[in-house]
Scaffold this motif. Structure first.
Motif, short mmCIF file in Angstrom:
data_model
loop_
_atom_site.label_atom_id
_atom_site.label_comp_id
_atom_site.label_asym_id
_atom_site.label_seq_id
_atom_site.Cartn_x
_atom_site.Cartn_y
_atom_site.Cartn_z
N ASP A 60 -47.09 9.09 -8.32
CA ASP A 60 -47.14 9.90 -7.10
C ASP A 60 -48.47 9.75 -6.36
O ASP A 60 -48.82 10.57 -5.53
N GLY A 61 -49.22 8.70 -6.69
CA GLY A 61 -50.39 8.34 -5.90
C GLY A 61 -51.68 9.03 -6.24
O GLY A 61 -52.69 8.86 -5.55
N VAL A 62 -51.73 9.82 -7.32
CA VAL A 62 -52.93 10.55 -7.69
C VAL A 62 -53.95 9.60 -8.33
O VAL A 62 -53.58 8.78 -9.19
N LEU A 63 -55.20 9.72 -7.91
CA LEU A 63 -56.27 8.96 -8.55
C LEU A 63 -57.31 9.87 -9.20
O LEU A 63 -58.16 9.40 -9.94
N GLN A 64 -57.24 11.14 -8.95
CA GLN A 64 -58.25 12.08 -9.45
C GLN A 64 -58.20 12.20 -10.96
O GLN A 64 -57.13 12.32 -11.57
N GLY A 65 -59.36 12.14 -11.60
CA GLY A 65 -59.48 12.43 -13.02
C GLY A 65 -58.68 11.55 -13.93
O GLY A 65 -58.21 11.99 -14.98
N MET A 66 -58.56 10.27 -13.59
CA MET A 66 -57.69 9.41 -14.40
C MET A 66 -58.26 9.11 -15.78
O MET A 66 -57.52 8.86 -16.71
N GLY A 67 -59.60 9.18 -15.95
CA GLY A 67 -60.19 8.70 -17.18
C GLY A 67 -60.40 9.72 -18.27
O GLY A 67 -60.36 9.37 -19.45
N ALA A 68 -60.66 10.97 -17.90
CA ALA A 68 -60.99 11.98 -18.91
C ALA A 68 -60.63 13.37 -18.39
O ALA A 68 -60.54 13.59 -17.19
N ALA A 69 -60.44 14.30 -19.32
CA ALA A 69 -60.02 15.65 -18.95
C ALA A 69 -61.00 16.32 -18.01
O ALA A 69 -60.60 17.06 -17.10
N ASP A 70 -62.30 16.09 -18.22
CA ASP A 70 -63.31 16.76 -17.40
C ASP A 70 -63.98 15.82 -16.41
O ASP A 70 -65.03 16.13 -15.87
N GLU A 71 -63.37 14.68 -16.13
CA GLU A 71 -63.98 13.70 -15.24
C GLU A 71 -64.12 14.23 -13.82
O GLU A 71 -65.14 14.01 -13.16
N ASP A 72 -63.10 14.92 -13.32
CA ASP A 72 -63.12 15.42 -11.94
C ASP A 72 -62.20 16.63 -11.87
O ASP A 72 -60.99 16.51 -11.80
N THR A 73 -62.80 17.81 -11.90
CA THR A 73 -62.01 19.05 -11.91
C THR A 73 -62.03 19.75 -10.56
O THR A 73 -61.67 20.92 -10.45
N ARG A 74 -62.44 19.05 -9.52
CA ARG A 74 -62.48 19.65 -8.19
C ARG A 74 -61.11 20.19 -7.78
O ARG A 74 -60.08 19.59 -8.10
N GLY A 75 -61.13 21.33 -7.09
CA GLY A 75 -59.89 21.93 -6.63
C GLY A 75 -59.05 22.53 -7.73
O GLY A 75 -57.86 22.77 -7.55
N GLY A 76 -59.67 22.78 -8.89
CA GLY A 76 -58.94 23.34 -10.01
C GLY A 76 -58.06 22.35 -10.73
O GLY A 76 -57.12 22.73 -11.45
N PHE A 77 -58.36 21.06 -10.61
CA PHE A 77 -57.55 20.02 -11.24
C PHE A 77 -57.69 20.10 -12.76
O PHE A 77 -58.80 20.06 -13.30
N VAL A 78 -56.56 20.21 -13.46
CA VAL A 78 -56.59 20.41 -14.92
C VAL A 78 -55.78 19.35 -15.67
O VAL A 78 -55.53 19.51 -16.86
#
Length: 208
Positions: free
Chosen positions: A12-30
């Motif tokens: 679905d086109g998501v690239l955020q936080g692909m590598g680790a659980a805490d890599e990029d949590t912006r916007g409440g991304f979990v």
């Protein structure tokens, strides 16, 4: 140099936080770490070969910070092909706010980015590889500064997070160069930008 981009995205086109659980949590991304949970060893081999073949690297600010915190502190860079390439080749960061990069040997492109990238494209041979760096990739595409782009599409729907292409943005036609699928189902699709799409009603009917 040829500007090439490589981006790991979900179905679905998501690239955020692909590598680790805490890599990029912006916007409440979990839901970080989705790529490692759905990939396979073949992806690592492909990435290692791509980094090893790059002449230089261009990173966005956030990707640079992630890379500097991991690859930049790698104990023995020579022991890993990705670390070796990142340490041995020129690294450039597109940022208006980064003034003192902690990773030595990093050059910040803080002024006219289009002009700076244009100079890099006109200098030397090989690929100027842009890994990740979604915002930078979108900017480069919008300014006609990408020569080739590769998408690694993972067989997973993340359902939330920042996507490579937003809901509203510039349009782009792509010419397929190659496509392959890893044993784990990750499709590796390579394209070259080819101007704007032709929409129905704006050109002759194919049967005319």
């Amino acid at each position: 140099m040829r500007v090439t981009t490589t981006t790991h995205v979900s179905l679905d086109g998501v690239l955020q936080g692909m590598g680790a659980a805490d890599e990029d949590t912006r916007g409440g991304f979990v839901r970080g770490g989705w790529a490692l949970g759905s990939g396979d060893p073949a992806v690592g081999d492909l990435v290692a070969a791509e980094y090893a073949g790059a002449a230089a690297f261009l990173l966005g600010r956030r990707t640079y910070e992630i890379f500097a915190g991991y690859w930049g502190t790698f104990p023995d860079p020579a022991a890993h092909p990705v670390a070796a390439a990142l340490h041995d080749r020129p690294r450039y960061v597109a940022s208006r706010t980064l003034t003192d990069p902690a990773w030595s040997g990093t050059t910040v492109l803080a002024g006219d980015l289009a002009a700076a990238v244009g100079r890099l494209r006109a200098t030397g041979d090989g690929d100027l590889l842009v890994p990740g760096s979604g915002a930078l990739v979108r900017w480069l595409l919008a300014h006609g500064l990408v020569d080739r782009m590769t998408l690694l599409v993972y067989p997973v729907v993340v359902g939330q997070g920042t996507r490579l292409f937003p809901q509203d943005g510039p349009d782009l036609r792509l010419t397929p160069v190659s496509s392959t699928t890893t044993p784990g189902g990750v499709t590796v699709q390579t394209y070259e930008p080819a101007g704007r799409p032709v929409y129905a009603g704006t050109g002759p009917h194919p049967d005319a």
